[in-house]
Design a protein around this motif. Sequence first.
Motif, short mmCIF file in Angstrom:
data_model
loop_
_atom_site.label_atom_id
_atom_site.label_comp_id
_atom_site.label_asym_id
_atom_site.label_seq_id
_atom_site.Cartn_x
_atom_site.Cartn_y
_atom_site.Cartn_z
N MET A 1 0.83 -1.20 0.00
CA MET A 1 0.00 0.00 0.00
C MET A 1 0.87 1.26 0.00
SD MET A 1 -3.09 1.18 -0.01
CE MET A 1 -4.10 2.57 0.47
N THR A 2 1.92 1.26 0.81
CA THR A 2 2.81 2.42 0.88
C THR A 2 3.50 2.67 -0.46
OG1 THR A 2 3.20 1.99 3.23
CG2 THR A 2 4.74 3.44 2.10
N ALA A 3 3.95 1.59 -1.09
CA ALA A 3 4.61 1.73 -2.39
C ALA A 3 3.65 2.27 -3.44
CB ALA A 3 5.17 0.38 -2.84
N TYR A 4 2.39 1.83 -3.37
CA TYR A 4 1.39 2.33 -4.32
C TYR A 4 1.17 3.83 -4.13
CZ TYR A 4 -3.18 3.10 -6.45
OH TYR A 4 -4.20 3.60 -7.20
N ILE A 5 1.05 4.26 -2.88
CA ILE A 5 0.83 5.69 -2.61
C ILE A 5 2.01 6.52 -3.09
CG2 ILE A 5 0.57 7.39 -0.76
CD1 ILE A 5 -0.96 5.33 0.83
N ILE A 6 3.23 6.03 -2.85
CA ILE A 6 4.43 6.76 -3.28
C ILE A 6 4.44 6.90 -4.80
CG2 ILE A 6 6.95 6.68 -3.40
CD1 ILE A 6 6.92 5.40 -0.63
N ARG A 7 4.10 5.82 -5.50
CA ARG A 7 4.08 5.86 -6.96
C ARG A 7 3.07 6.88 -7.47
NH1 ARG A 7 3.85 0.19 -6.66
NH2 ARG A 7 1.73 0.24 -7.52
N ARG A 8 1.89 6.88 -6.86
CA ARG A 8 0.85 7.80 -7.31
C ARG A 8 1.22 9.26 -7.02
NH1 ARG A 8 -0.99 6.22 -11.20
NH2 ARG A 8 -2.58 7.86 -11.03
N VAL A 9 1.83 9.50 -5.88
CA VAL A 9 2.25 10.87 -5.54
C VAL A 9 3.32 11.35 -6.51
CG1 VAL A 9 3.39 12.29 -3.80
CG2 VAL A 9 1.60 10.69 -3.11
N ILE A 10 4.30 10.50 -6.79
CA ILE A 10 5.36 10.87 -7.75
C ILE A 10 4.76 11.15 -9.12
CG2 ILE A 10 7.41 10.04 -8.96
CD1 ILE A 10 8.18 8.53 -6.43
N ALA A 11 3.82 10.31 -9.55
CA ALA A 11 3.18 10.52 -10.84
C ALA A 11 2.41 11.84 -10.86
CB ALA A 11 2.24 9.35 -11.16
N ALA A 12 1.76 12.18 -9.75
CA ALA A 12 1.01 13.45 -9.68
C ALA A 12 1.95 14.64 -9.77
CB ALA A 12 0.20 13.50 -8.39
N VAL A 13 3.09 14.57 -9.08
CA VAL A 13 4.06 15.66 -9.13
C VAL A 13 4.62 15.83 -10.54
CG1 VAL A 13 6.29 16.46 -8.28
CG2 VAL A 13 4.64 15.47 -6.68
N MET A 14 4.94 14.72 -11.17
CA MET A 14 5.47 14.78 -12.54
C MET A 14 4.43 15.36 -13.50
SD MET A 14 8.56 13.84 -12.31
CE MET A 14 8.90 13.78 -14.05
N LEU A 15 3.17 14.99 -13.29
CA LEU A 15 2.11 15.53 -14.15
C LEU A 15 1.98 17.04 -13.99
CD1 LEU A 15 -0.17 15.07 -16.14
CD2 LEU A 15 -1.68 14.52 -14.21
N LEU A 16 2.10 17.53 -12.76
CA LEU A 16 2.03 18.97 -12.53
C LEU A 16 3.19 19.70 -13.20
CD1 LEU A 16 0.90 19.19 -8.80
CD2 LEU A 16 -0.40 19.89 -10.81
N LEU A 17 4.36 19.08 -13.17
CA LEU A 17 5.51 19.69 -13.85
C LEU A 17 5.28 19.75 -15.36
CD1 LEU A 17 8.54 18.13 -11.92
CD2 LEU A 17 7.74 20.50 -11.86
N VAL A 18 4.71 18.69 -15.91
CA VAL A 18 4.41 18.69 -17.35
C VAL A 18 3.39 19.76 -17.68
CG1 VAL A 18 3.39 17.33 -19.22
CG2 VAL A 18 5.01 16.26 -17.64
N VAL A 19 2.35 19.88 -16.84
CA VAL A 19 1.33 20.91 -17.08
C VAL A 19 1.95 22.30 -17.01
CG1 VAL A 19 -0.75 21.97 -16.13
CG2 VAL A 19 -0.58 19.49 -16.29
N SER A 20 2.83 22.52 -16.03
CA SER A 20 3.47 23.83 -15.91
C SER A 20 4.33 24.13 -17.13
CB SER A 20 4.31 23.88 -14.63
OG SER A 20 5.42 23.01 -14.70
N ALA A 21 5.05 23.13 -17.62
CA ALA A 21 5.90 23.34 -18.80
C ALA A 21 5.07 23.64 -20.04
CB ALA A 21 6.78 22.10 -19.04
N VAL A 22 3.97 22.88 -20.22
CA VAL A 22 3.11 23.11 -21.38
C VAL A 22 2.46 24.49 -21.29
CG1 VAL A 22 1.02 22.33 -22.55
CG2 VAL A 22 2.70 20.66 -21.76
#
Length: 336
Positions: free
Chosen positions: A1-22
């Motif tokens: 469960m912890t690993a799943y949460i970490i993966r989702r949080v990292i993916a969310a942060v990366m998505l925000l960076l992509v949105v900011s760049a676009v």
Amino acid sequence: MTAYIIRRVIAAVMLLLVVSAVTFAIFFLVPRLGGQTIDQLAVQYVGKDANPDSIAAVKANLGLDQPLYTQYFDFIKGIFVGAEYNFGPDPSMCNAPCFGYSFKTHVEVWPELIDRVPITFSLAIGAAVIWLITGVAIGVLSALKRGSILDRLAMTLALAGVSLPIFFTGMLGLALFTVQWPLWEGITYVPFAENPADWAWNLIIPWCSLAFLYSALYARLTRAGMLEVMGEDYIRTARAKGLRESTVVAKHGLRSALTPIVTIFGMDFGLLLGGAVITEYVFSLQGMGSYAVQSVRDADLPIVMGVTLFAAFFIVFCNLLVDLVYAAIDPRVRYS
């Protein structure tokens, strides 16, 4: 469960960076590709009294003469640690999170956003509670009474709710309840901390107008899900065991039918938190949506970027919560 949460949080942060760049590329790279010069961009900040000296000063102070990757890095850095601007004899410190200063008013963007967030939050939260409760309840009743007059009436209203645009239902509500039957003298936002009763009273019509559209959609989705689920083998098994019908419907049927509703609710609620543009415009509520519309009219790029990233944050955050709720509901998800 912890690993799943970490993966989702990292993916969310990366998505925000992509949105900011676009977003940054749309407002600063695409215009250059279309032929806009740095001086023309600087003139938007200077205003009508632009001269070569003021334009050069703005380019230096805002870093417009720097390479685009440097400007983007400074923009991201300002969000996390703040930025310093030299608009006069003394430098101005824009504290984190810093989205810059308005081209038109020279006012810091972040405090302006924060002032409007409570209005948009109030509108979104109240409408979401109404549409979620009424939409799911109507959908369940309609599915259980399939083919009845109640089912036909509910689906007719749902079709009307999906078809009618929000500006029509909003203007109709204003015409009926502020002009024809003046239960409200006018719709004005009252802060919750100042007077909770007036806060709710002034938002009833906006809530109902906005919820009418979404509750109709949720009623149709809930009905379709319940009709599919209630025909499954495990539902018949639960009934054969002698469970009460209310337990079968609520614990076994509705729980499975709500899975797609959770996904859609996270997306819809995130979008509303980013700014219910039409609803705020119809009822003259000075929230994030109306702030974004005005900034687009004024071509005020820092405000447009600030609202865009602010809205993207809430959409990504709500979808992250949906993923975490899925992991709690369905054990198969957390190991996927």
